[in-house]
Design a protein around this motif. Structure first.
Motif, PDB file in Angstrom:
ATOM      1  N   ALA A   1     -21.427 -15.401  -0.484  1.00  0.00           N
ATOM      2  CA  ALA A   1     -20.273 -15.731   0.359  1.00  0.00           C
ATOM      3  C   ALA A   1     -19.035 -15.821  -0.518  1.00  0.00           C
ATOM      4  N   VAL A   2     -17.953 -15.212  -0.061  1.00  0.00           N
ATOM      5  CA  VAL A   2     -16.748 -15.128  -0.891  1.00  0.00           C
ATOM      6  C   VAL A   2     -15.521 -15.428  -0.051  1.00  0.00           C
ATOM      7  N   MET A   3     -14.457 -15.810  -0.777  1.00  0.00           N
ATOM      8  CA  MET A   3     -13.131 -15.924  -0.188  1.00  0.00           C
ATOM      9  C   MET A   3     -12.285 -14.769  -0.715  1.00  0.00           C
ATOM     10  N   VAL A   4     -11.573 -14.119   0.192  1.00  0.00           N
ATOM     11  CA  VAL A   4     -10.754 -12.955  -0.147  1.00  0.00           C
ATOM     12  C   VAL A   4      -9.290 -13.330   0.048  1.00  0.00           C
ATOM     13  N   THR A   5      -8.493 -13.116  -0.978  1.00  0.00           N
ATOM     14  CA  THR A   5      -7.070 -13.438  -0.921  1.00  0.00           C
ATOM     15  C   THR A   5      -6.257 -12.188  -1.256  1.00  0.00           C
ATOM     16  N   ALA A   6      -5.066 -12.133  -0.687  1.00  0.00           N
ATOM     17  CA  ALA A   6      -4.165 -11.003  -0.926  1.00  0.00           C
ATOM     18  C   ALA A   6      -2.740 -11.456  -0.683  1.00  0.00           C
ATOM     19  N   GLU A   7      -1.814 -10.667  -1.174  1.00  0.00           N
ATOM     20  CA  GLU A   7      -0.386 -10.927  -0.986  1.00  0.00           C
ATOM     21  C   GLU A   7       0.232  -9.750  -0.253  1.00  0.00           C
ATOM     22  N   LEU A   8       0.760 -10.030   0.928  1.00  0.00           N
ATOM     23  CA  LEU A   8       1.378  -8.986   1.749  1.00  0.00           C
ATOM     24  C   LEU A   8       2.842  -8.864   1.373  1.00  0.00           C
ATOM     25  N   PRO A   9       3.255  -7.769   0.737  1.00  0.00           N
ATOM     26  CA  PRO A   9       4.653  -7.640   0.296  1.00  0.00           C
ATOM     27  C   PRO A   9       5.588  -7.481   1.476  1.00  0.00           C
ATOM     28  N   PRO A  10       6.872  -7.748   1.268  1.00  0.00           N
ATOM     29  CA  PRO A  10       7.829  -7.567   2.368  1.00  0.00           C
ATOM     30  C   PRO A  10       7.951  -6.108   2.765  1.00  0.00           C
ATOM     31  N   PHE A  11       8.194  -5.880   4.047  1.00  0.00           N
ATOM     32  CA  PHE A  11       8.379  -4.552   4.634  1.00  0.00           C
ATOM     33  C   PHE A  11       7.115  -3.691   4.572  1.00  0.00           C
ATOM     34  N   ALA A  12       5.939  -4.317   4.358  1.00  0.00           N
ATOM     35  CA  ALA A  12       4.691  -3.548   4.349  1.00  0.00           C
ATOM     36  C   ALA A  12       4.413  -3.022   5.759  1.00  0.00           C
ATOM     37  N   LYS A  13       4.076  -1.750   5.855  1.00  0.00           N
ATOM     38  CA  LYS A  13       3.869  -1.094   7.150  1.00  0.00           C
ATOM     39  C   LYS A  13       2.372  -0.887   7.403  1.00  0.00           C
ATOM     40  N   PRO A  14       1.973  -0.840   8.679  1.00  0.00           N
ATOM     41  CA  PRO A  14       0.567  -0.565   9.003  1.00  0.00           C
ATOM     42  C   PRO A  14       0.112   0.759   8.399  1.00  0.00           C
TER      43      PRO A  14
END
Length: 383
Positions: free
Chosen positions: A104-117
């Motif tokens: 079991a793990v925790m996943v983290t990320a940083e969503l930069p500004p203006f990131a598009k789908p």
């Protein structure tokens, strides 16, 4: 005739040489000033243009027997049952799963500004249970949520783990780095865009990374000099409001020009940073010391123990006696006294401390004493 021509050439050569020297001196005088200037983009951030943190819970499979011990991690078993149930696989409740290749793990990320789908971002995967290593594992599809509880990205892929560990049968173990944490480059796909107020108003707000009234004033002056009076106004020591075009394409070009202007920031306040645990001392260039005389000596006390054994003469009916013999030695180092004159600079402080051979711990004590005596013209910060 020839001599007059030679004299003219010499005079012209001398004048040109003097011109070259003057130009070189002008460059030497100008370069230090220009070197102190920094781009606006390095000093400020635009209000509303920021990254967002994402987090998710998932499972890593395919481990080589280094996964969670299911008897000690009941949430791992619960997650496996839920995952298999979603795939149409039903496990009877009386079946006790004994798996060693799942974590079991925790996943983290940083969503930069203006990131598009459709764009991808890097993710970090960290073990939540007692898995020994995530090397060789694969993260199953994991939704990443923001602070509002909405899903903004989906993560999945093979882990890249820099650490590793080895364990012997006798329990001895060697670990290099942290094998329970890994990364997946471009491991998450953005599913939702975060709206920003970049084009919502007819102005943008620049926030200084380091609050400073002098830097804020100079920032306003540079912007108004290049873009016209009244374009920028300082709100406080951090924020500067700048009038900007309403059209999005024009605003992008405006910000591009704005962030490349150069500003000379204000001098940092006089501070002395002391880490008493590691003995690290950082002294700013603006630190000054008032006239003060300092001496610092150390007292060393050494105690050595020995035992004297007294044995009786043969056939004397006596007893062997052991008596302790203690030796106490006190050594006091004689360090010379050094004097700080008025307006002593950083270099003079360093030279004076080096002359007496003070260790980092001694320097901490000297700085604290100077601060209490009112001779240290700086803010003393002890970590």
């Amino acid at each position: 005739m020839t001599e007059s021509l030679l004299e003219r050439k010499r005079s012209v050569g001398a004048r040109s040489l003097r011109g070259i020297v003057a130009a070189a001196l002008a460059v030497l005088l100008i370069v230090p000033v220009a070197a102190q200037a920094e781009r606006i983009k390095d000093l400020v951030s635009i209000s509303g243009v920021r990254s967002n943190q994402l987090v998710g819970y998932g499972l890593v499979v395919g481990l080589d027997g280094t996964g969670d011990q299911t008897t000690q991690s009941p949430f791992t078993v619960q997650s496996i049952r839920a995952m298999l149930s979603a795939q149409g696989v039903t496990i009877p409740s009386n079946v006790n799963l004994q798996l060693k290749n799942v974590a079991a793990v925790m996943v983290t990320a940083e969503l930069p500004p203006f990131a598009k789908p459709g764009q991808t971002i890097d993710v970090t995967v960290s073990s939540l249970g007692n898995a020994k290593s995530l090397r060789g594992g694969t993260l199953l599809m994991t939704p990443l949520k923001g602070a509002d509880g909405e899903i903004y990205a989906m993560a999945q892929g093979s882990l890249l783990v820099s650490g590793f560990g080895a364990e012997g049968r006798d329990g001895s173990r060697v670990t290099v780095n942290v094998p329970s944490t890994g990364t997946i480059p471009n491991g998450a796909t953005v599913e939702r865009e975060v709206l920003t107020p970049f084009t919502r108003h007819d102005f943008i707000t620049l926030n200084l990374h380091t609050p400073d009234f002098t830097t804020a004033r100079r920032l306003v002056e540079v912007i108004n000099d290049n873009l016209g009076p009244g374009t920028a106004e300082a709100m406080d020591a951090v924020s500067v409001r700048v009038r900007a075009p309403v059209d999005s394409s024009q605003r992008v070009g405006f910000v591009s020009y704005l962030e490349n202007l150069e500003v000379t920031p204000g001098e940092a306040p006089a501070r002395v940073i002391v880490n008493s645990r590691t003995g690290t001392v950082v002294i700013g260039s603006e630190v000054r010391v008032s006239p003060a005389a300092v001496t610092h000596g150390s007292l060393t006390v050494s105690i050595s123990e020995s035992f004297d054994v007294s044995q009786p003469q043969p056939f004397s009916q006596g007893q062997t006696v052991v008596t302790p013999d203690s030796a106490v030695e006190i050594v006091q180092e004689r360090n010379p006294m050094f004097l700080f004159g008025p307006g002593t600079t950083l270099q003079e402080i360093v030279n004076a401390v080096n002359r007496v051979g003070a260790a980092p711990g001694d320097l901490v004590a000297i700085l604290e004493a100077l601060k209490r005596a009112g001779a240290l013209r700086a803010e003393l910060i002890i970590l």
